[in-house]
Design a protein around this motif. Sequence first.
Motif, short mmCIF file in Angstrom:
data_model
loop_
_atom_site.label_atom_id
_atom_site.label_comp_id
_atom_site.label_asym_id
_atom_site.label_seq_id
_atom_site.Cartn_x
_atom_site.Cartn_y
_atom_site.Cartn_z
N GLN A 139 -1.33 -39.39 -7.78
CA GLN A 139 -2.45 -39.51 -6.85
C GLN A 139 -3.76 -39.56 -7.60
O GLN A 139 -4.66 -40.34 -7.25
N GLU A 140 -3.89 -38.72 -8.63
CA GLU A 140 -5.14 -38.68 -9.39
C GLU A 140 -5.45 -40.04 -10.01
O GLU A 140 -6.56 -40.56 -9.89
N TRP A 141 -4.47 -40.63 -10.65
CA TRP A 141 -4.70 -41.92 -11.30
C TRP A 141 -4.86 -43.05 -10.29
O TRP A 141 -5.77 -43.89 -10.43
N GLU A 142 -4.01 -43.07 -9.30
CA GLU A 142 -4.09 -44.17 -8.32
C GLU A 142 -5.39 -44.12 -7.55
O GLU A 142 -6.01 -45.15 -7.29
N ALA A 143 -5.84 -42.92 -7.20
CA ALA A 143 -7.09 -42.77 -6.44
C ALA A 143 -8.26 -43.32 -7.24
O ALA A 143 -9.11 -44.05 -6.70
N GLU A 144 -8.30 -42.98 -8.55
CA GLU A 144 -9.41 -43.47 -9.38
C GLU A 144 -9.38 -44.98 -9.48
O GLU A 144 -10.41 -45.65 -9.37
N LEU A 145 -8.19 -45.52 -9.71
CA LEU A 145 -8.08 -46.97 -9.88
C LEU A 145 -8.43 -47.70 -8.59
O LEU A 145 -9.13 -48.71 -8.60
N ARG A 146 -7.97 -47.18 -7.48
CA ARG A 146 -8.23 -47.85 -6.20
C ARG A 146 -9.70 -47.70 -5.81
O ARG A 146 -10.29 -48.62 -5.24
N TYR A 147 -10.29 -46.57 -6.14
CA TYR A 147 -11.72 -46.39 -5.86
C TYR A 147 -12.53 -47.41 -6.64
O TYR A 147 -13.43 -48.07 -6.11
N ARG A 148 -12.19 -47.56 -7.93
CA ARG A 148 -12.92 -48.50 -8.78
C ARG A 148 -12.71 -49.93 -8.30
O ARG A 148 -13.62 -50.75 -8.26
N GLN A 196 -14.81 -50.47 -5.19
CA GLN A 196 -16.22 -50.62 -5.55
C GLN A 196 -16.51 -52.01 -6.08
O GLN A 196 -17.49 -52.67 -5.68
N ASP A 244 -9.58 -55.09 -17.05
CA ASP A 244 -10.09 -53.80 -17.49
C ASP A 244 -9.44 -52.65 -16.73
O ASP A 244 -9.20 -51.57 -17.29
N LEU A 245 -9.16 -52.88 -15.44
CA LEU A 245 -8.44 -51.87 -14.66
C LEU A 245 -7.06 -51.65 -15.27
O LEU A 245 -6.59 -50.51 -15.36
N ARG A 268 -7.40 -49.62 -18.38
CA ARG A 268 -7.59 -48.19 -18.09
C ARG A 268 -6.29 -47.52 -17.71
O ARG A 268 -6.04 -46.38 -18.05
#
Lengths: 183, 108
Positions: free
Chosen positions: A36-45, A48, A62-63, A66
């Motif tokens: 969840q931590e990784w997916e949330a960051e990637l999906r948020y980015r 955006q 780049d995603l 990361r």
Amino acid sequence: MSLLSGCKRLFTRPHLRLIALVGVIVPRRLRADWRQEWEAELRYRETQLATWDRLDWRNKLDLLRRSTSAFWDALLLQPRRLEDEMFQDLRYGFRMLRKHKAVTLVAVLSLALGIGANTAIFMVVNAVLLRPLPYPESERLAIVASTVRRARVEVRSTSYPDFVDWRDQNPVFEQLAAFNSVS
Amino acid sequence: MGKGFLTYATAVILHAVANGYKYGFDIIDITGVPGGTVYPALRRLEEAGHLTSKWEKQSVAQAEPRPPRKYYDLTRTGREALAEAVKRYRLLEQTQPSKQRDPKPSRA
């Protein structure tokens, strides 16, 4: 068509697919939160970038770049897997030992006898064979003995006059000392 | 992370959190430290008691929609550790600006 759609799915959001793949090696207890931590960051980015109309192939790459860092994060969580599973196995082992007391007693006695016998034998071997003599360069020490030719017997003791002659006239040994053993 | 001083990279990450960069990817962006270093450091700092972590509100995440993100905050011991790190690494205070608003990254 299903193969094509499968391949298409694989290349849609590859950064999230990679997190799902890497997540397999994360310890089970931590896996859900980790993903969840990784997916949330990637999906948020991703969201955006899409909002700012910047989700081009460079940013998608780049995603993906990361998401590859997640592998190192997952790798460094491996010691926790060993701890979790090791303690689980230890607790199970103790429960089984408490349940079957007779077997436990036999096992403990066997181990005690085996360890005790090995220790005793090793102490003797160490003192007699393995431990070097308490002298510097003890590998250069030698015992000098005389031989009775007729009988072809090696005589380990010698007379004091013979010792004095050997000490004064030998060209081989740096020093000679005599000793008397008492059994 | 036993008793002892923080490494420079860990101090930089702690400093970023203190400056308001609470999410993992924001810390990666502002510090330039790779994700494979940042996330393990965040976990170690959390284990050592210098950071706490929380999930953001479900309502915020659902609006997007995406899973809730995890964010980190300094604890009292974290503040003390950071103060010591700033004394040790003199240039640490000059490395990052405080977070004013959400930056618009030029790249992801």
